[in-house]
Design a protein around this motif. Structure first.
Motif: not given
Length: 416
Positions: A156-166
């Motif tokens: 969805r628009l604005g959804e975090v798809v990948l987190e920091a540190g990946r």
């Protein structure tokens, strides 16, 4: 500018002598912090890089509901269980949507990936249809939305798809591209200096009759570092001479974010790594209850962390994976990594004394049981090539026989 660790980051608590493995790892985890600066790169240059910030979708994926198969689009509620619908003129294809609204009782030819037209919500497989003149007949699917991908079902628009540190994989790049992301903030690659010391060392390619020991540690450690996504600075193999070792450390501090050394980290007359770190830098010797390995020299030279590994290649290999690797990844910007582990039946016999964590060179057999290398001799480097992982034996005493469950750490689980 890169960040710096505090000078006492490797200091052990007062009174600590032998340090259990879990305590050593907990101390390292607590004290490591990212030292690599952030930069922005295009997706084409992002594989293997560590994300410095979460990434959010710039639009829904899919942006519109679309067909998952070739067939006919229709409104589920307007069709009887044995549907007999009027075939609407035209068709819908990927990139060429049908602009008219379907009336109740109509069906439209639609191809995979095409936007579901207004007035429809489901798709029937073309193989299930009979076309008769201007009509299409088929058994209605059991539920509405059949063979249709909903808008935003992947992101969805604005959804975090990948987190920091990946650590970004090729699949991650596809994930980012499909939600409209063209560039990402990543940490600069960690630069790891690799140094071997010892008068006895000769280099692969030298005359085999030359007295000495071929340096196995440097090529091994450089390869291990590259497998983690680090850049390496080859500081060479230097003699047991204080001035030469100092020059190598100074170069490493200028060109690298962290150093890993082998040899010279004990308390002998020619152990110049330990002496120089103690007298001119910061030095802490961790006596870890581990086999193979035991002493681990941790220090800093001009603010740059130094991981002094044992000189024996087998011990250096194990200590790099268990201790240096997670600490270095934390310095690089990754969350503290836990090795992938499986509980599997043993295909060997082993009696273990209490007091130390032990790591056996091991590999997975065709029958799903874990085999151990025939010898625990830490000088047998061939056992590393034979193995495809390690068996980790807990600190206490153990009697292991065939079929007993053991903790198996595949080498593939230590990558990235």
């Amino acid at each position: 500018m890169s960040a710096r660790l505090p000078d006492d980051c490797f200091a052990l608590p007062p009174g600590v002598d032998w340090t259990p493995v879990d305590e050593a790892l907990a101390l390292l985890r607590q004290r490591m912090q990212t030292v690599c600066a952030v930069e922005t790169v295009a997706l084409d240059a992002a594989q293997g890089r560590l994300l410095a910030a979460p990434v959010a979708a710039l639009r829904d994926n899919p942006p519109q509901a679309n067909a998952a198969v070739d067939g006919y689009a229709f409104a589920w509620e307007s069709a009887a269980p044995s549907a007999d619908l009027v075939l609407a003129p035209g068709r819908a294809a990927a990139g060429a949507p049908h602009t008219a609204t379907l009336a109740p009782g109509q069906a439209l030819r639609i191809l995979t990936g095409a936007e579901i037209p207004a007035g429809a919500d489901s798709v029937v497989l073309q193989e299930d249809c009979v076309i008769d003149g201007g009509r299409v007949r088929f058994p209605r699917p059991k539920k509405p939305g059949a063979n249709a991908r909903a808008a935003g079902e992947d992101a969805r628009l604005g959804e975090v798809v990948l987190e920091a540190g990946r650590c970004l994989t090729p699949a991650d790049l596809a994930r980012l591209a499909v939600v409209g992301v063209a560039e990402v903030a990543v940490h600069r690659r960690l630069r790891l200096g690799v140094l071997s010391t010892g008068d006895e060392l000769i280099q692969p390619g030298a005359d085999p009759a030359t007295p000495g020991i071929f340096d196995a540690n440097r090529p091994m450690l450089k390869a291990l570092a590259k497998a983690q996504g680090f850049d390496t600075v080859d500081l060479g193999a230097v003699a047991d001479d204080a001035a030469t070792v100092r020059t190598a450390l100074e170069r490493g501090a200028r060109e690298a974010d962290a150093l890993v050394t082998t040899g010279g980290a004990s308390t002998g007359d020619e152990d110049h790594i330990a002496r120089l770190l103690s007298e001119e830098g910061h030095m802490h010797t961790w006596r870890i209850a581990v086999k193979p390995g035991r002493p681990l020299a941790l220090g800093q030279w001009d603010g740059v962390p130094v991981f002094g590994l044992p000189g024996n290649p087998v011990a250096a290999f194990v200590c790099f994976l268990i201790f240096a690797r997670p600490a270095l990844l934390s310095l690089a910007g990754a969350p503290w990594p836990e090795p992938r582990a499986y509980t599997l039946p043993a295909a060997f016999t082993k009696r273990k004394k209490p007091g130390r964590r032990e790591y056996l060179r091991a590999r997975l057999g065709a029958d799903g049981r874990v085999e151990a290398f025939h010898s625990e001799g830490s000088g047998l480097v061939g056992g590393l090539s034979w193995a495809d992982g390690l068996v980790e034996l807990a600190d206490g005493a153990a009697e292991i026989g065939p079929g007993d469950l053991v903790r198996y750490l595949p080498f593939s689980g230590f990558v990235g």
